[in-house]
Write a protein that holds these residues in place. Structure first.
Motif, PDB file in Angstrom:
ATOM      1  N   VAL A   1       3.743  10.274  -7.720  1.00 25.51           N
ATOM      2  CA  VAL A   1       4.394  10.413  -9.029  1.00 25.51           C
ATOM      3  C   VAL A   1       3.423  11.010 -10.031  1.00 25.51           C
ATOM      4  O   VAL A   1       3.788  11.869 -10.846  1.00 25.51           O
ATOM      5  N   LEU A   2       2.177  10.564  -9.990  1.00 23.67           N
ATOM      6  CA  LEU A   2       1.159  11.123 -10.899  1.00 23.67           C
ATOM      7  C   LEU A   2       0.971  12.612 -10.656  1.00 23.67           C
ATOM      8  O   LEU A   2       0.777  13.382 -11.605  1.00 23.67           O
ATOM      9  N   ALA A   3       1.021  13.030  -9.395  1.00 18.28           N
ATOM     10  CA  ALA A   3       0.899  14.453  -9.081  1.00 18.28           C
ATOM     11  C   ALA A   3       2.076  15.231  -9.653  1.00 18.28           C
ATOM     12  O   ALA A   3       1.916  16.342 -10.183  1.00 18.28           O
ATOM     13  N   MET A   4       3.290  14.653  -9.580  1.00 17.88           N
ATOM     14  CA  MET A   4       4.466  15.294 -10.180  1.00 17.88           C
ATOM     15  C   MET A   4       4.313  15.360 -11.694  1.00 17.88           C
ATOM     16  O   MET A   4       4.677  16.360 -12.326  1.00 17.88           O
ATOM     17  N   LEU A   5       3.766  14.299 -12.271  1.00 17.00           N
ATOM     18  CA  LEU A   5       3.611  14.206 -13.719  1.00 17.00           C
ATOM     19  C   LEU A   5       2.754  15.341 -14.265  1.00 17.00           C
ATOM     20  O   LEU A   5       3.050  15.915 -15.321  1.00 17.00           O
ATOM     21  N   ALA A   6       1.730  15.702 -13.537  1.00 21.50           N
ATOM     22  CA  ALA A   6       0.778  16.712 -14.015  1.00 21.50           C
ATOM     23  C   ALA A   6       1.403  18.092 -14.152  1.00 21.50           C
ATOM     24  O   ALA A   6       0.913  18.922 -14.928  1.00 21.50           O
ATOM     25  N   ARG A   7       2.471  18.339 -13.400  1.00 21.42           N
ATOM     26  CA  ARG A   7       3.067  19.680 -13.458  1.00 21.42           C
ATOM     27  C   ARG A   7       4.511  19.664 -13.979  1.00 21.42           C
ATOM     28  O   ARG A   7       5.289  20.565 -13.693  1.00 21.42           O
ATOM     29  N   SER A   8       4.846  18.643 -14.743  1.00 16.31           N
ATOM     30  CA  SER A   8       6.205  18.497 -15.273  1.00 16.31           C
ATOM     31  C   SER A   8       6.237  18.834 -16.754  1.00 16.31           C
ATOM     32  O   SER A   8       5.711  18.081 -17.574  1.00 16.31           O
TER      33      SER A   8
ATOM     34  N   PHE B   1      10.929  -0.260  -9.315  1.00 17.02           N
ATOM     35  CA  PHE B   1      11.976  -1.227  -8.960  1.00 17.02           C
ATOM     36  C   PHE B   1      11.694  -1.843  -7.593  1.00 17.02           C
ATOM     37  O   PHE B   1      11.934  -3.029  -7.371  1.00 17.02           O
ATOM     38  N   ARG B   2      11.178  -1.029  -6.679  1.00 14.92           N
ATOM     39  CA  ARG B   2      10.849  -1.538  -5.345  1.00 14.92           C
ATOM     40  C   ARG B   2       9.646  -2.477  -5.396  1.00 14.92           C
ATOM     41  O   ARG B   2       9.610  -3.503  -4.709  1.00 14.92           O
ATOM     42  N   MET B   3       8.672  -2.133  -6.202  1.00 15.61           N
ATOM     43  CA  MET B   3       7.472  -2.966  -6.310  1.00 15.61           C
ATOM     44  C   MET B   3       7.789  -4.308  -6.957  1.00 15.61           C
ATOM     45  O   MET B   3       7.261  -5.351  -6.558  1.00 15.61           O
ATOM     46  N   ALA B   4       8.648  -4.283  -7.958  1.00 16.73           N
ATOM     47  CA  ALA B   4       8.965  -5.507  -8.696  1.00 16.73           C
ATOM     48  C   ALA B   4      10.120  -6.279  -8.060  1.00 16.73           C
ATOM     49  O   ALA B   4      10.280  -7.470  -8.327  1.00 16.73           O
TER      50      ALA B   4
ATOM     51  N   ALA C   1       0.826  -1.214   0.000  1.00 19.05           N
ATOM     52  CA  ALA C   1       0.000   0.000   0.000  1.00 19.05           C
ATOM     53  C   ALA C   1       0.856   1.259   0.000  1.00 19.05           C
ATOM     54  O   ALA C   1       0.496   2.265  -0.637  1.00 19.05           O
ATOM     55  N   ASP C   2       1.978   1.236   0.707  1.00 21.72           N
ATOM     56  CA  ASP C   2       2.840   2.419   0.773  1.00 21.72           C
ATOM     57  C   ASP C   2       3.423   2.743  -0.595  1.00 21.72           C
ATOM     58  O   ASP C   2       3.463   3.909  -1.005  1.00 21.72           O
ATOM     59  N   LEU C   3       3.859   1.715  -1.328  1.00 23.44           N
ATOM     60  CA  LEU C   3       4.417   1.948  -2.656  1.00 23.44           C
ATOM     61  C   LEU C   3       3.350   2.438  -3.628  1.00 23.44           C
ATOM     62  O   LEU C   3       3.626   3.268  -4.500  1.00 23.44           O
ATOM     63  N   LYS C   4       2.130   1.957  -3.479  1.00 22.41           N
ATOM     64  CA  LYS C   4       1.042   2.436  -4.341  1.00 22.41           C
ATOM     65  C   LYS C   4       0.737   3.905  -4.048  1.00 22.41           C
ATOM     66  O   LYS C   4       0.404   4.679  -4.963  1.00 22.41           O
ATOM     67  N   THR C   5       0.861   4.291  -2.781  1.00 19.81           N
ATOM     68  CA  THR C   5       0.675   5.703  -2.432  1.00 19.81           C
ATOM     69  C   THR C   5       1.761   6.556  -3.075  1.00 19.81           C
ATOM     70  O   THR C   5       1.500   7.661  -3.561  1.00 19.81           O
ATOM     71  N   ARG C   6       2.981   6.032  -3.111  1.00 15.57           N
ATOM     72  CA  ARG C   6       4.077   6.759  -3.747  1.00 15.57           C
ATOM     73  C   ARG C   6       3.844   6.901  -5.247  1.00 15.57           C
ATOM     74  O   ARG C   6       4.242   7.914  -5.850  1.00 15.57           O
TER      75      ARG C   6
ATOM     76  N   GLU D   1      12.818   9.423 -12.584  1.00 13.54           N
ATOM     77  CA  GLU D   1      13.583   8.854 -11.470  1.00 13.54           C
ATOM     78  C   GLU D   1      12.659   8.366 -10.374  1.00 13.54           C
ATOM     79  O   GLU D   1      12.832   7.250  -9.841  1.00 13.54           O
ATOM     80  N   ALA D   2      11.673   9.179 -10.016  1.00 20.07           N
ATOM     81  CA  ALA D   2      10.737   8.809  -8.947  1.00 20.07           C
ATOM     82  C   ALA D   2       9.905   7.593  -9.351  1.00 20.07           C
ATOM     83  O   ALA D   2       9.701   6.670  -8.548  1.00 20.07           O
ATOM     84  N   LEU D   3       9.452   7.579 -10.600  1.00 18.77           N
ATOM     85  CA  LEU D   3       8.636   6.463 -11.081  1.00 18.77           C
ATOM     86  C   LEU D   3       9.430   5.162 -11.068  1.00 18.77           C
ATOM     87  O   LEU D   3       8.964   4.134 -10.555  1.00 18.77           O
TER      88      LEU D   3
END
Length: 236
Positions: A131-138, A156-159, A122-127, A149-151
């Motif tokens: 990333v999606l929030a960063m994506l919207a303003r990049s 890598f942690r999830m997999a 759940a913590d990684l899904k929150t992260r 890098e963040a994505l």
């Protein structure tokens, strides 16, 4: 100026380095492989050949030569940081290799995303949501790289694929040091980048492995088309 070893001599040194490497990897890290004379006897070569082979392995981070009481040749394992520096340095010397690695890591991502979709952390899904929030303003190269890098760090942690993580970090470090323009700098490119990344993240968040693979393959194909246009080539 010292002359380079003659071809036969060089092959002997390389063959000795290969055999010494095998001895090291067959033992636990920090194990004493032997003394200079012990190894020369084991390999059936002279001490000078062993010393030259040892320098190769020291550079690779696989060997430590300790002198004095208790000294000898000790096997090591290279750290991730040293591996990253070595690969990144090699790629910067030969820029064509960077492109090869870029294509390879995008292919690996096609397996990374489905593996990440299996994660229930759940913590990684929150992260990923962050990333999606960063994506919207990049909309600059720097902010795009920060998103990538963040994505990748989260994926890598999830997999849980350390090798993919290593390759991903190397690719990113070399790309950041490269003067090459972004493939997603114009508005059309930025929109395509955002849409592609969002589809991948959404598929991972939904836990749909097949969809995650489909969207990653789709994104990779778009990447390769843009890479081809960037270099003005007819084929990849």
């Amino acid at each position: 100026m010292r002359e380079s070893p003659k071809p036969d001599r060089r092959r002997l040194v390389e063959a000795s380095a290969d055999r010494l490497r095998d001895l090291i990897l067959a033992s636990a890290p920090d194990t004493q492989i032997g003394s200079l004379t012990d190894i020369a006897r084991e390999l059936g070569v002279g001490v000078v050949t062993v010393q030259q082979a040892a320098r190769i392995l020291e550079h690779e981070g696989l060997l430590q030569v300790r002198r004095g009481p208790g000294g000898g040749y000790y096997g090591k394992r290279p750290t991730e940081a040293s591996l990253e520096r070595s690969i990144a340095g090699y790629l910067r010397v030969d820029s064509a290799r960077f492109r090869e690695l870029f294509e390879m890591t995008s292919l690996l991502e096609c397996e990374l995303a489905p593996a990440a979709a299996r994660s229930r952390d759940a913590d990684l899904k929150t992260r990923l949501e962050r990333v999606l929030a960063m994506l919207a303003r990049s909309d600059t190269i720097e902010s795009q790289l920060a998103v990538e890098e963040a994505l990748h760090d989260v994926l890598f942690r999830m997999a849980d694929h350390p090798l993919m993580g290593l390759l991903g970090r190397v690719t990113m470090s070399v790309y950041k040091a490269s003067p090459a323009p972004s493939m997603f700098l114009d508005q059309d490119g930025i929109d395509a980048w955002r849409a592609g990344r969002r589809r991948i993240v959404d598929a991972i968040q939904s836990g749909d492995e097949d969809l995650a693979r489909f969207e990653t393959v789709r994104y990779r194909q778009d990447l390769l088309v843009r890479l081809r246009r960037l270099h003005g080539e007819a084929r990849i």
